[in-house]
Design an enzyme around this catalytic site. Structure first.
Site, PDB file in Angstrom:
ATOM      1  N   GLU A   1       0.741  -1.148   0.008  1.00  0.00           N
ATOM      2  CA  GLU A   1      -0.197  -0.117  -0.233  1.00  0.00           C
ATOM      3  C   GLU A   1       1.054   1.430   0.171  1.00  0.00           C
ATOM      4  O   GLU A   1       0.559   2.097  -0.816  1.00  0.00           O
ATOM      5  CB  GLU A   1      -0.953   0.111   1.263  1.00  0.00           C
ATOM      6  CG  GLU A   1      -1.759   1.278   1.466  1.00  0.00           C
ATOM      7  CD  GLU A   1      -2.996   1.107   0.447  1.00  0.00           C
ATOM      8  OE1 GLU A   1      -3.144   0.143  -0.019  1.00  0.00           O
ATOM      9  OE2 GLU A   1      -3.496   2.434  -0.023  1.00  0.00           O
ATOM     10  N   ASP A   2       1.943   1.165   0.733  1.00  0.00           N
ATOM     11  CA  ASP A   2       2.561   2.543   1.006  1.00  0.00           C
ATOM     12  C   ASP A   2       3.801   2.677   0.393  1.00  0.00           C
ATOM     13  O   ASP A   2       4.527   3.654   0.525  1.00  0.00           O
ATOM     14  CB  ASP A   2       2.696   2.901   2.539  1.00  0.00           C
ATOM     15  CG  ASP A   2       1.276   2.865   3.297  1.00  0.00           C
ATOM     16  OD1 ASP A   2       0.330   3.014   2.691  1.00  0.00           O
ATOM     17  OD2 ASP A   2       1.450   2.635   4.576  1.00  0.00           O
TER      18      ASP A   2
END
Ligand code: MN
Length: 742
Positions: free
Chosen positions: A76-77
């Site tokens: 996700e990051d």
């Protein structure tokens, strides 16, 4: 921050076969991937996945779970992809991280209908592999521990989601300590005032509590040792949130909550559990209804223990949980304690794996529940149905209702529409006049059930009834109602106070204004003009004290009561005794400087003397009673004699009837009628046909020839009452009718 070797050591301490190289690779990889990213606290971002991994080592989870925790935010990051994780760490870990990524953005307390769909996706993702849920719970726990760094507007939402979804899930998985901590952290955000209040009280009592804990530990430990039972006795202070819940559930104050300490007794065998219980119950008196045997009847999440409450030393209520070490581990670590995640059918849960392939046959209750949920999802129920089932399962001590727009409102079981209204918004609660449950009009006190759609009907003119305070179940509704009714009655009293004080000044020939009153507030020991006026209206502050404070040399003349009551009483008395119709010679208007009285629905806090029965048209007088305000009596009420010696309490009042919104007033009549069948029906018919309500009929005398009865009825005014009296007199069966005035 935990060092690389420390993490590996933690894992190998409980899992000697763990893949150390894998753990090392994941540590380095995640640290590099997050690079110079920082958290809201300013800490390096990597500290977060590392802390999450550490929580999971406390639960003694396997290496794959620890690795997934380290990697859980990378897809996700950071630049990382699923393929890369599969390649470097294998598809098992790839699947776990993918599941965590999928649920990251789901807003589980969203206000719209998509909530059902989100929860469904969430359940699907976590139930493919229960380890996804365990990492997610640890992730949320660390985020909650560091929530103070997050901007305030986001905090509440995260805390709400934690309280509504994650804490119950942790409980469902049987991880009690995590549920407790999640609830406590959420509670602190959601109801900061209550949290602070309880915490500071606990702080003040800590020394005392600690003493009591030591004392009981020693006494109990000694008792058990004497009988040869080896036991560990652990006392603990309860958490603020569990105390709060108890205060809410039982509607008691902190002072009444005596059992804020609890004990756990851990013994060697099931037999010792029951022996210990016997010893406890013969040493101290047990509290009836508090004994629960969760050993013969485990909870759905496999929790087992004996629970009891006794009156311990110094008459303190003491709660005890008695269990074996194994039960204790399951209570604390839940599903994680079953070591089921490693080699059971969890991975294949969604596919309804059979057990023919030698997988462990043992299933924990928590896992069974999760599997049922998955089956439901794969059977393709509609999202709404799914939501309903899951929520019913997940939150059995709560009910879930919806606003007409689909917003979910979670309430404790037993809550009613009043609680619902206040949960939506305080303004909605304060102006609620009725509700529709699933489209049908229902009273506000109706208990709500899972899945109810509730529409609150509001009216701006409404203020909450004081009686709601005891009907509402939630603390939020109760305190809002208390505030609102207090404010409304204070406003009413202030309004009355202004009428009283301005008239008193007028009589004294002095000009009144709020500014003048403001100038003498300190001398009257009143904090504000509104407070002073309310005190006057309540009868706590005599208006002559205000006059004297402003004009120290003001001499009170012997108060000239305009009361014709005493002078005329004899006359009225005679008329009444003769059964003559009362007619007010002076008219209904008690003078233009009299306080206007509209009835109980007006703006002033008035009540009507119970036995008085004043109706519009009667001449009336008000009596001010300290702490209660004004009571209205008909001027010829014999009860007024009681107040002869307190001329300062008499107030001139006059009727001020609202023609637009007429109100009925209670009156009483004494009727003497012939004793024959059908008499009562005829009387009731006359009253009913003329638009009065009969509230009560009481037979007071019966002879072979006559009935004598008092009838309480509600009429619009004196004219209405007199018409009814005349018509009754004209009825053949009636021999006499008299109005009763107290
Ligand atoms: Mn995270």
């Amino acid at each position: 921050m935990m060092r690389q070797y420390e993490l590996v050591e933690r894992v190998t301490s409980y899992a000697p076969d763990a893949d150390e190289a894998l753990l090392n690779r994941a540590y380095v990889y995640a640290m590099k991937a997050h690079g110079s990213q920082t958290r809201a606290s300013g800490d390096p971002y990597f500290s977060h996945p590392l802390e999450v991994a550490a929580v999971l080592t406390d639960l003694k989870l396997d290496d794959a779970t620890i690795v997934a925790a380290l990697l859980h935010d990378t897809i996700e990051d950071t630049e990382t992809t699923r393929e890369e994780i599969d390649r470097l760490f294998g598809p098992e870990i790839g699947e776990l991280v993918d599941g965590l990524t999928k649920i990251k953005k789901l807003d589980l307390v969203s206000k719209k209908a998509e909530q059902a769909e989100n929860l469904r996706k969430f359940m699907l993702a976590i139930s493919k592999d229960v380890r996804v849920l365990l990492v997610k719970l640890a992730d949320r726990l660390h985020n909650m521990r560091t929530l103070d760094y997050v901007p305030e507007r986001k905090r509440k939402r995260i805390a709400e989601e934690t309280m509504d979804i994650y804490a119950p899930l942790a409980g469902r998985m049987g991880i009690q300590w995590m549920r407790d901590e999640l609830e406590e952290l959420s509670f602190r955000q959601l109801n900061h005032q209550a949290y602070e209040m309880i915490s500071s009280r606990l702080g003040m009592m800590r020394t005392v509590n600690q003493k009591a804990i030591d004392e009981i530990e020693e006494a109990l430990g000694g008792q058990l040792a004497e009988r040869g039972i080896e036991a560990t006795v652990m006392g603990r202070e309860k958490r603020a949130y569990s105390i709060w819940r108890k205060m809410e559930r039982k509607s008691v104050s902190f002072e009444q909550l005596s059992d804020i300490i609890g004990f756990r007794v851990i013994v060697g065998s099931i037999e010792d559990c029951y022996r210990t219980l016997g010893i406890i119950h013969t040493t101290w008196r047990s509290v009836p209804g508090r004994y629960k045997d969760y050993i013969s009847n485990p909870k759905q999440n496999d929790y087992r223990s004996l629970h009891t409450t006794v009156i311990g030393p110094r008459h303190r209520r003491v709660e005890l949980q008695i269990r074996t070490r194994e039960m204790h581990d399951i209570a604390e670590y839940g599903i994680a304690a079953h070591a089921l995640y490693k080699d059971s059918g969890v991975n294949g849960a969604g596919r309804g794996a059979g057990n023919g392939d030698g997988r462990k046959a043992i299933e924990s209750g928590a896992y069974r529940w999760l599997r049922r949920v998955v089956e439901m999802v794969s059977e393709g129920n509609t999202p709404e149905e799914f939501l309903e089932h899951t929520k019913l399962e997940l939150f059995h001590d709560q009910v879930f209702c919806f606003t007409p727009k689909g917003r979910l409102i979670a309430l404790p079981r037993g809550a009613n529409a009043i609680d619902f209204a206040y949960a939506v918004h305080t303004d909605i609660g304060n102006t609620a006049i009725g509700c529709k449950v699933n489209g049908r009009l229902e009273p506000l006190i109706s208990e709500l059930h899972n899945g109810d759609e509730v529409e609150i009907l509001v009216s701006r003119a409404q203020t909450p009834s004081a009686a709601w305070e005891s009907i509402a179940v939630t603390g939020k509704a109760r305190s809002a109602i208390r505030r609102a009714t207090r404010a409304a009655s204070r406003q009413q009293y202030a309004g009355l106070g202004r009428q009283i004080v301005s008239r008193a000044f007028e009589r004294a020939g002095k000009p009144y204004s709020d500014e003048r009153l403001a100038a003498v507030l300190p001398r009257l020991a009143q904090p504000s003009v509104e407070d002073a006026l309310a005190a006057i209206g309540r009868g706590d502050l005599p208006s002559r004290d205000v006059l004297k404070a402003l004009y120290p040399d003001y001499k009170e003349e012997r108060q000239q009561r305009s009361a014709p009551s005493r002078k005329e009483e004899g006359w009225f008395g005679i008329r009444r005794a003769m059964g003559l119709k009362f007619r007010d010679p002076a008219g209904a208007d008690g003078g233009k400087d009299a306080i206007p009285i509209r009835g109980i629905r007006g703006d002033l806090p008035v009540r009507f003397a119970k036995s008085g029965g004043a109706v519009p048209g009667d001449r009336i007088v008000g009596i001010l009673t300290p702490g209660e305000g004004i009571t209205i009596y008909p001027i010829h009420s014999p009860e007024l004699k009681t107040f002869d010696d307190y001329p300062e309490r008499w107030l001139d009042v006059r009727w001020d009837i609202d023609e637009e919104n007429p109100e009925r007033f209670p009156a009483q009549i004494l009727v003497r009628a012939i004793n024959e069948p059908g008499t009562l029906a005829q009387i009731a018919q006359v009253i009913g046909e003329n638009g009065a309500n009969i509230e009560n009929i009481q037979m007071i005398g019966r002879t072979p020839d006559f009935h004598e009865m008092t009838i309480e009825l509600e009429v619009w005014d004196l004219k209405h009452l007199n018409t009814i009296i005349s018509l009754l007199k004209a009825t053949k069966v009636v021999s006499s009718v008299t109005r009763i005035n107290g």
